[in-house]
Design an enzyme around this catalytic site. Structure first.
Site, PDB file in Angstrom:
ATOM      1  N   CYS A   1      54.350 -47.989   0.523  1.00 34.38           N
ATOM      2  CA  CYS A   1      55.430 -47.538   1.396  1.00 34.38           C
ATOM      3  C   CYS A   1      56.476 -46.758   0.601  1.00 34.38           C
ATOM      4  O   CYS A   1      56.920 -45.691   1.015  1.00 34.38           O
ATOM      5  CB  CYS A   1      56.061 -48.741   2.086  1.00 34.38           C
ATOM      6  SG  CYS A   1      57.341 -48.308   3.282  1.00 34.38           S
TER       7      CYS A   1
ATOM      8  N   CYS B   1      57.050 -56.054   6.466  1.00 32.07           N
ATOM      9  CA  CYS B   1      57.652 -55.687   7.749  1.00 32.07           C
ATOM     10  C   CYS B   1      56.666 -55.671   8.906  1.00 32.07           C
ATOM     11  O   CYS B   1      56.990 -56.122  10.007  1.00 32.07           O
ATOM     12  CB  CYS B   1      58.361 -54.337   7.631  1.00 32.07           C
ATOM     13  SG  CYS B   1      57.269 -52.949   7.216  1.00 32.07           S
TER      14      CYS B   1
END
Length: 371
Positions: A119, A215
Site C-alpha cells: 500500500c 484496513c
C-alpha cells in the site's frame, strides 16, 4: 521542540508562508497533527485523503483500522477546524487490484504477505506523489514514524527514534526520488509526544485510538477476504510430517502460515509447527521447531536505497518481520536474487512473502521480499 526543528527544514531557506505542503491525511491522530501543526506555524497546507475501499459511507467510530469511512470524515473535520484545503481522492480500484488482490494471490501461493508495504509502495507514495505534483506543492508530508536525514551522501531513510513506533520496515520500498520530496515530521517524536501536541493544538480527534488491524480485513479473518476474491481457495488437503507421513487434513492452505503452531488440530506428543506450505499440491507440512531454524534466505525485488554499492559480504542488521528484533547478517548478490546469511538463528520463522529489510544502525540500506 524537536518537531519544530524538523519542520523548519521542510524547504531550507524558504519562509514557512512561501512553502506549499501536501499532507497525506489518513484521518488518524498522527497525520492530523502534522497537518494542523504545519498550518498553525504558517505553511500553505493541502490535506489529501485516499478513499481506498467501499466503506466510505460508514461513520463507525469504534473501527481499529486505518482508512475506514469514519477516518475520511475525521480528516475532513480536522481540515475544516483549522481552515485548510482538503481533498478526497477515490483510489478504490487501484487499491483493490494492487493491494487486496495481491494479498489474496500471495496467500494462495503459500506466502505470508505484508499488504501495508504494498500500500505504501503504490497508492500511498507512488500515486500520492502524482497528486502532489499535480497540485504544484513543494513537499509531501506524512505521519509516519521514520526519519529523513540529509547527509553528505544525499538523503537517507532512518528509523524513527521511538522503537515501539518505528515504521521503517514498512517503507523500505521508498525510492530515492520519493525521499527527496517526502517529509516525516514525527520521526523525532514518541507517540505520547505527538498526542500531547495534538491536545495542545486542540485537534478534534486528539483522543482517537490508534489503528491496529489491516484496513480491508475489518474484523474478518484473512481467509474470509481471500475467499471473497477466490471462492475456490478453501480446498481440503493433507497435512504431512517432514518424513511424508500423513498426520491429518486441513481445510485450505490459506488458513496457515509458516511457524504456526495453534489450530493444526493434530494429536502429537510434541509441539508441531507449519514448516512448509506447498500451495501447488495443496499440502501443509509440519515438523518440530528445529525444522524452522535456518541461517540463510533469498530475497527478490530488492530496493537498494544506500548510496554505496551492494557488494558481496556486506555486513548489516536484518529485520525479517515488523515486530522482530534485527539479526546480524551478510549480503551476497546472486543474479536477480540476494542471498542473506544470518550470524545467528532468528527468533521468528522465516516466511516467504514477508519483507526482509536491511539496516546499518538506524539507516535503512534497502529491502526485498523473502522467497
Amino acid at each position: 521542540m524537536k518537531l519544530m526543528q524538523e519542520l523548519a527544514e521542510i524547504i531550507p531557506g524558504k519562509a514557512y508562508n512561501d512553502v506549499k505542503v501536501m499532507v497525506a491525511m489518513s484521518g488518524g491522530v498522527d497525520s492530523s497533527t502534522v497537518a494542523a501543526y504545519l498550518h498553525r506555524v504558517g505553511y500553505k497546507v493541502i490535506g489529501v485523503t485516499l478513499q481506498l475501499h467501499n466503506n466510505f459511507t460508514s461513520t463507525q467510530t469504534n473501527r481499529k483500522t486505518c482508512c475506514a469511512g469514519s477516518d475520511i470524515f475525521d480528516a475532513k473535520r480536522v481540515a475544516a477546524q483549522f481552515g485548510f484545503l482538503h481533498y478526497v481522492v477515490n483510489m478504490e480500484e487501484t487499491f483493490r487490484k494492487e493491494v487486496i488482490e495481491n494479498f489474496a494471490e500471495s496467500y494462495l501461493k503459500g506466502e505470508t504477505p505484508v499488504p501495508c508495504v504494498k500500500c505504501n509502495q503504490t497508492v500511498k507514495f507512488r500515486d500520492l506523489m502524482k497528486i502532489a505534483k499535480s497540485l504544484s506543492v513543494d513537499a509531501l508530508a506524512t505521519g509516519h514514524y521514520v526519519r529523513r536525514l540529509t547527509t553528505t551522501n544525499g538523503v537517507e531513510l532512518h528509523k524513527g527514534i521511538d522503537p515501539s513506533k518505528d515504521q521503517s520496515y514498512f517503507l523500505f520500498n521508498t525510492t530515492r526520488e520519493q525521499l527527496e520530496f517526502l517529509r516525516f515530521p514525527l520521526g523525532n517524536l514518541k507517540k505520547s509526544e505527538t498526542r500531547d501536541l495534538a491536545r495542545k493544538l486542540s485537534v478534534d480527534i486528539s483522543e482517537k485510538p490508534e489503528s491496529q488491524d489491516i484496513c480491508f480485513v475489518n474484523g474478518k479473518s484473512y481467509a474470509d477476504v481471500i475467499k471473497k476474491f477466490r471462492p475456490d481457495a478453501q480446498r481440503p488437503g493433507k497435512i504431512l510430517s517432514t518424513d511424508g507421513e500423513v498426520l491429518g487434513t486441513h481445510n485450505g492452505t490459506i488458513h496457515y502460515t509458516i511457524g504456526q503452531r495453534h489450530g493444526l488440530q493434530l494429536s502429537a506428543p510434541i509441539p508441531l509447527y507449519v514448516v512448509k506450505i506447498d500451495a501447488q499440491n495443496n499440502i501443509i507440512i509440519v515438523g518440530t521447531r528445529d525444522k524452522l531454524q535456518q541461517r540463510s534466505l533469498y530475497v527478490k525485488e530488492v530496493n537498494w536505497l544506500d548510496r554505496k554499492e551492494l557488494t558481496a559480504g556486506l555486513e548489516c542488521e536484518v529485520k525479517l518481520r515488523s515486530g522482530a528484533d534485527t539479526v546480524k547478517g551478510y549480503l551476497y548478490p546472486n543474479g536477480e536474487l540476494l542471498k542473506v546469511s544470518l550470524a545467528e538463528e532468528p527468533k521468528c520463522a522465516i516466511a516467504p512473502g514477508q519483507a526482509c529489510v536491511m539496516y546499518h544502525g538506524s539507516k535503512v540500506l534497502g529491502g526485498g521480499w523473502i522467497v
